[in-house]
Design a protein around this motif. Structure first.
Motif, PDB file in Angstrom:
ATOM      1  N   ASP A  86       0.815  -1.208   0.000  1.00 32.29           N
ATOM      2  CA  ASP A  86       0.000   0.000   0.000  1.00 32.29           C
ATOM      3  C   ASP A  86       0.855   1.269   0.000  1.00 32.29           C
ATOM      4  O   ASP A  86       0.371   2.343  -0.344  1.00 32.29           O
ATOM      5  N   VAL A 103       4.340   7.399   0.973  1.00 32.74           N
ATOM      6  CA  VAL A 103       2.949   7.828   0.847  1.00 32.74           C
ATOM      7  C   VAL A 103       2.054   6.615   0.621  1.00 32.74           C
ATOM      8  O   VAL A 103       2.459   5.639  -0.009  1.00 32.74           O
ATOM      9  N   ASN A 104       0.865   6.700   1.175  1.00 33.84           N
ATOM     10  CA  ASN A 104      -0.166   5.687   0.961  1.00 33.84           C
ATOM     11  C   ASN A 104      -1.310   6.375   0.213  1.00 33.84           C
ATOM     12  O   ASN A 104      -2.054   7.164   0.798  1.00 33.84           O
ATOM     13  N   PHE A 105      -1.461   6.098  -1.070  1.00 37.02           N
ATOM     14  CA  PHE A 105      -2.471   6.773  -1.885  1.00 37.02           C
ATOM     15  C   PHE A 105      -3.890   6.473  -1.411  1.00 37.02           C
ATOM     16  O   PHE A 105      -4.796   7.285  -1.598  1.00 37.02           O
ATOM     17  N   GLU A 106      -4.066   5.310  -0.791  1.00 42.45           N
ATOM     18  CA  GLU A 106      -5.403   4.918  -0.339  1.00 42.45           C
ATOM     19  C   GLU A 106      -5.923   5.874   0.727  1.00 42.45           C
ATOM     20  O   GLU A 106      -7.126   6.180   0.786  1.00 42.45           O
ATOM     21  N   LEU A 108      -4.651   9.050   1.315  1.00 45.82           N
ATOM     22  CA  LEU A 108      -4.086  10.373   1.082  1.00 45.82           C
ATOM     23  C   LEU A 108      -5.183  11.433   1.144  1.00 45.82           C
ATOM     24  O   LEU A 108      -6.107  11.444   0.339  1.00 45.82           O
ATOM     25  N   LYS A 141      -8.202  15.502  -5.284  1.00 46.15           N
ATOM     26  CA  LYS A 141      -6.772  15.462  -4.981  1.00 46.15           C
ATOM     27  C   LYS A 141      -6.520  15.637  -3.478  1.00 46.15           C
ATOM     28  O   LYS A 141      -5.633  15.000  -2.909  1.00 46.15           O
ATOM     29  N   ILE A 286       7.202   8.560  -8.019  1.00 46.04           N
ATOM     30  CA  ILE A 286       5.928   8.939  -7.411  1.00 46.04           C
ATOM     31  C   ILE A 286       4.831   9.032  -8.470  1.00 46.04           C
ATOM     32  O   ILE A 286       3.678   8.693  -8.220  1.00 46.04           O
ATOM     33  N   ARG A 290       1.570   6.641  -8.661  1.00 39.10           N
ATOM     34  CA  ARG A 290       0.226   7.224  -8.659  1.00 39.10           C
ATOM     35  C   ARG A 290      -0.592   6.720  -9.842  1.00 39.10           C
ATOM     36  O   ARG A 290      -1.771   6.391  -9.701  1.00 39.10           O
ATOM     37  N   TYR A 293      -1.664   3.167  -9.169  1.00 38.20           N
ATOM     38  CA  TYR A 293      -2.765   3.142  -8.201  1.00 38.20           C
ATOM     39  C   TYR A 293      -4.087   3.500  -8.875  1.00 38.20           C
ATOM     40  O   TYR A 293      -5.113   2.834  -8.661  1.00 38.20           O
ATOM     41  N   LEU A 294      -4.092   4.537  -9.719  1.00 38.20           N
ATOM     42  CA  LEU A 294      -5.315   4.959 -10.399  1.00 38.20           C
ATOM     43  C   LEU A 294      -5.829   3.869 -11.343  1.00 38.20           C
ATOM     44  O   LEU A 294      -7.040   3.634 -11.442  1.00 38.20           O
ATOM     45  N   ASP A 305      -5.655  12.411 -14.466  1.00 41.47           N
ATOM     46  CA  ASP A 305      -4.601  12.962 -13.607  1.00 41.47           C
ATOM     47  C   ASP A 305      -3.579  13.774 -14.400  1.00 41.47           C
ATOM     48  O   ASP A 305      -3.336  14.944 -14.095  1.00 41.47           O
TER      49      ASP A 305
END
Length: 377
Positions: A86, A103-106, A108, A141, A286, A290, A293-294, A305
């Protein structure tokens, strides 16, 4: 997990685990730091067992510092020894420091910061927060819901105060090398300055390209009356601003923050050249993470994005030109994708509606811009 390693001026990306295996010295250093942090944790436990804590200000400061160090040690262990999918992790060098980021995008969201909950209301203001009437890019965002919006009319008359010229006849995005591209940028900048002899800002998406263009300009102007100021070469941002605001005629070369928030209020910027559409480099760890993840969320990362991000930065670049209702100037973009790509209509919709976009050759640019700026107050 990625590690970002700077070697001279080139950026090399490798997997973090691979890097640690290939560089035993780094691995040993990390293990030594881990041992020291563990000993500090034991020290705190021993002191707590043997004495009453917090009786003096010095003791309180000591334990606050110790708690902070232990907190950092836990984060440090998580960065190097916890391989949770994650989290995205990367490192980079900043001057003499190694900066570790995770960073954890889930999860964020701006709401995870303590200061956010200390305010009853928060007002976000900017000239580029809202891409268009329907956009919710900013809220998504920042992880915000139920945001009330207010769009104020612009104080600028873009129809009469500005022009956006798009150089045609050369597909800059397909030039085969940085050297080739930097020569083309140099030719345009040289021609514009020799025509108008006005301070101009040249915005880049690549520091490597900036440096090569700087060298061409320095060699040509050779200590003339115009100052060539380049981010990362001519000193700090503050030093460059000081030289600009002294009233010298300048050609300013910048990237990143120069698109976003440079205060040129004491010096008129009559010409802004944008070398490329400001898409984020897709090879940055990064950015890669990202996008991945998307995609896992079923979202198209390019349209949802990359394009909005580029649109915000493009508007920020446009915003470097006009600072008051009496300013007048020209914008020049050296990237034909603005009107010759499948996403042209989206990007153009992010620009001020009254701003004319004029495809021109270099000779036409010179003639047209001379006429437009002739009546500049």
């Amino acid at each position: 997990n990625y590690y970002r390693l700077h070697q001279v001026r080139e950026e090399v990306m490798v997997e973090l685990l691979t890097f640690l295996q290939q560089v035993p010295m780094v691995k040993r250093s990390i293990q030594q730091i881990k041992v020291l942090l563990r000993e500090l944790s034991h020290l705190k436990k021993d002191i707590l067992e043997k004495s009453q804590v917090g009786s003096t200000l010095i003791e309180k400061d000591f334990f606050n510092t110790l708690n902070r160090v232990i907190e950092i040690s836990e984060w440090f262990n998580q960065f190097f020894y916890d391989y949770d999918d994650d989290f995205v992790k990367w490192a980079y060098r900043k001057k003499s420091h190694l900066v570790l980021s995770m960073v954890n995008f889930e999860n964020l969201s701006i709401q995870q910061y303590n200061w956010y909950h200390q305010a009853k209301k928060i007002i976000y203001t900017s000239g580029s927060l809202q891409l268009d009437n329907e956009s919710s890019f900013l809220e998504n965002k920042l992880g915000l819901n139920n945001v009330a919006k207010k769009t104020l009319p612009t104080i600028f008359d873009y129809k009469n105060q500005a022009r956006l010229y798009l150089i045609k006849g050369v597909n800059y995005s397909n030039l085969s090398s940085t050297k080739e591209f930097s020569k083309q940028i140099y030719k345009v900048v040289k021609k514009l300055y020799n025509t108008h002899e006005q301070t101009m800002l040249v915005l880049f998406t690549s520091h490597n390209l900036l440096e090569k263009t700087y060298q061409y300009l320095i060699d040509y102007f050779n200590q003339g009356e115009v100052l060539i100021l380049a981010q990362g070469i001519s000193g700090t941002k503050e030093k460059i601003l000081k030289k600009i605001n002294q009233g010298n005629k300048c050609i300013i070369l910048g990237a990143n923050s120069f698109w976003e928030g440079m205060d040129f209020s004491k010096q008129s910027i009559d010409i802004v050249v944008m070398t490329k559409l400001p898409f984020e480099p897709p090879n940055r760890p990064i950015v890669q993470a990202r996008y991945h993840y998307l995609e896992q969320q079923g979202v198209n990362p390019f349209y949802e994005d990359a394009i909005p991000q580029a649109g915000i930065k493009l508007r920020q670049g446009v915003g470097r030109l006009l600072r008051s209702p009496t300013d007048k100037g020209i914008l020049v973009l050296l990237d034909d994708r603005l009107i010759n790509s499948r996403y042209s209509n989206i990007l153009c919709s992010y620009l001020p509606k009254e701003l004319d976009i004029l495809p021109v050759t270099l000779p036409e640019l010179v003639d047209n811009s001379k006429q437009f700026l002739k009546n500049k107050s």
